[in-house]
Design a protein around this motif. Structure first.
Motif: not given
Lengths: 95, 485
Positions: A10, A13-14, A16, B91, B275, B280
């Motif tokens: 995860n 993925f966040l 990339r 992102f 997502h 964070r």
């Protein structure tokens, strides 16, 4: 604190970052041991200690509201893999 | 009446909270010296800080801090003397840093409130949870290159105020009233120009539904980037109806980000944001906490203008206006000033009536703004003077006003030129009355036998006979005397 494989996937993925399946287990172990090492800090008693934002007790510096920058398209785009009409070109991203 | 949706199994109410992103009025960006002007050639208003080149540090714009404090004070909110900038990590191609500098658990402004002015003249208070400062992202252009998107970073780094309401709104029209009021306050304060078309004011809408009378909240959905008051109201309506259908068919509403499509009148799930809630957050190590002292806050407070709520109260107290008329006039500072110029040393209610019903009506019909009005506040005031001093009657005044709108001429000149002076000469009026009476003996009899209402018809005929210029009160008096004796 132990990270499992799913958490690593995860995080990847966040950010990339493409991390192949067979690397995830190893990374989970390595990241977990880093976290465990940092967690030693939790042994320090911080009861009643204010969070510290700077070691030098500095204040945030403010600047006046004036246009002093910009007008440097070539520099801004200098690292762009592809450009068009003075814009960055990226893979199409639309809903 | 509370707003409710009729489902198949009963009535449902809606719970709405708004997150508004308001672009701060400033010359340069929040953390860089690049211009914050709208438009400009692509990527020309970008500093290397905005483009996230390594080795550069953000430095905060003092004016943006002041604007946020000013807005907080205008929303009657607590100003936090200690606030912290945090990185919100995600992102996306329009976000070169890979994070947005925002504020998380320690925003610059805390709890405040805003008063809604509803169309029926009533008011309602809505809680503001917080206001924080953050950077805007860049702009993506999707329709120029096939298969690719173009990124322009001119907007990246411009200061935004995110203003979050409590989930206190209970109907689409309350959400509309909230947005209009917020925009009005921001414009009075000069902290955001409130232009929704140019994107200076953008709105995310949180919607959930629950059964009428039910306590507690159900899962909400967030509808992103709704860019007009009308669309916000429509989006709430359709999203609430969708959620009612989901619950009633035995399903469950999932917490997700949705997109409103006005052309289809529906909301859709934005899968790319699945997502996105994992941001964070952590304190930005490049920026020390933002500390404000009491002196700074007092200085900003001392420069606050009279705000819409105070102005509205003053208009009600000083000019005797209804709450509704007062709230219409204070929406925009220029409108309020115009009204006060017309009302000065005159009857406030009459002035309000003419400004709202006649002038605003005519301007909107002609598609003109107040600044473009052919009739100035002075000219409108002088027209009212002609009416109150009985030089012309109310009906003629409306005609004169129309001519003023068309030609921009002065009321007095129009009245003289066209011979519109009110006829107060009883001789002339009596002659007109005699003529009408002589021509309608049967109707005279009817009035005499008790059909009082017909008198109105006589007044109309006499007015017609005098080209509308007779003083209606005099006509009425004389008619009664002549017919009823």
């Amino acid at each position: 604190m132990a990270l499992d494989k799913t958490t690593v996937a995860n995080i990847a993925f966040l950010a990339r970052i493409d991390i192949p399946e067979d690397r995830q287990e190893t990374l989970a172990r390595e990241l977990s041991s880093i976290l465990t090492w940092v967690e030693q800090l939790e042994q320090v008693d911080t009861q009643g200690v204010e969070p510290m934002a700077s070691v030098a007790n500095l204040a945030l510096s403010w600047r006046p509201d004036a246009v002093t920058d910009g007008g440097c398209v070539d520099d801004v785009l200098s690292n762009a893999p592809e450009k068009n009409s003075n814009c960055f070109v990226v893979p199409r991203m639309v809903e | 009446m509370t707003y409710a949706i009729e489902g198949n199994t009963g009535r449902w109410t809606v719970v709405v909270g708004l997150e508004v992103h308001a672009q701060v009025v400033s010359e340069s960006k929040l953390f860089s010296g690049a211009s914050a002007c709208y438009g400009g050639e692509p990527n020309d208003q970008v500093s290397l800080v905005d483009a996230a080149f390594p080795g550069l540090l953000p430095v905060i714009n003092a004016h943006c801090v002041e604007q946020a404090v000013r807005t907080g004070l205008g929303l009657r909110a607590r100003i936090n003397r200690h606030s912290v900038f945090a990185r919100k990590n995600y992102f996306y191609a329009d976000l070169p840093q890979g994070y947005q500098i925002s504020q998380f658990d320690k925003p610059i402004v805390g709890e405040g409130h805003l008063v809604l002015d509803m169309p029926d003249g009533s008011s309602r208070t809505v809680g503001i949870e917080r206001l924080h400062l953050e950077q805007d992202a860049g702009k993506s252009i999707h329709d120029q290159v096939p298969g690719a998107s173009l990124i322009d970073l001119n907007r990246a780094g411009i200061a935004l105020m995110e203003i979050v309401s409590h989930p206190d709104l209970r109907a689409p029209d309350e959400a509309g009233a909230y947005l209009r009021k917020l925009r009005s306050i921001l414009r009075y304060l000069g902290t955001c120009d409130g232009n929704m078309e140019e994107g200076s004011l953008r709105c995310d809408v949180n919607v959930s539904v629950r059964r009428e009378g039910e306590e507690g909240l159900r899962t909400r959905c967030e509808i992103k980037n709704v860019n007009s008051v009308r669309f916000v109201m429509q989006a709430i309506e359709v999203e609430a109806r969708r959620q009612v259908e989901v619950w009633e068919s035995g399903g469950e509403v999932l917490q997700e980000t949705r997109l409103f499509d006005p052309s289809r009148g529906e909301t859709r799930s934005m899968r790319s944001k699945e997502h996105a809630h994992d941001y964070r957050y952590f304190p930005d190590p490049d920026l020390l906490p933002l500390e404000l002292d009491e002196e700074f806050i007092s200085k900003v407070r001392a420069t606050l203008p009279e705000l819409p709520d105070e102005k509205k109260e003053r208009f009600i107290a000083d000019y005797g206006l209804t709450p509704y008329d007062a709230s219409v006039l204070v929406v925009d500072q220029a409108n309020a000033d115009f009204f006060e110029e017309v009302a000065k040393d005159r009857d406030g209610k009459l002035a309000a009536n003419w400004v709202i019903n006649n002038l605003f009506g005519a301007l909107s019909k002609a598609g003109l703004s107040l600044a473009e009005s052919p009739v100035t506040s002075g000219a409108l005031g002088r027209l009212l003077d002609l009416m109150t001093s009985d030089v012309i009657n109310g009906r003629i005044a409306k005609d004169v006003f129309e001519i003023m709108m068309e030609t921009g001429a002065e009321a007095e000149a129009i009245v003289e030129e066209r011979g519109l002076r009110q006829v107060t000469d009883t001789g002339a009026i009596e002659a007109a009355i005699d003529e009408v009476i002589a021509a309608n003996p049967d109707k005279v009899e009817e009035v005499r036998s008790g059909k009082d209402k017909l008198l109105g018809w006589f007044v109309g005929q006499v007015m017609k006979g005098t080209g509308g210029k007779a003083n209606p009160a005099v006509v009425n008096d004389l008619l009664r005397k002549k017919i009823l004796g």
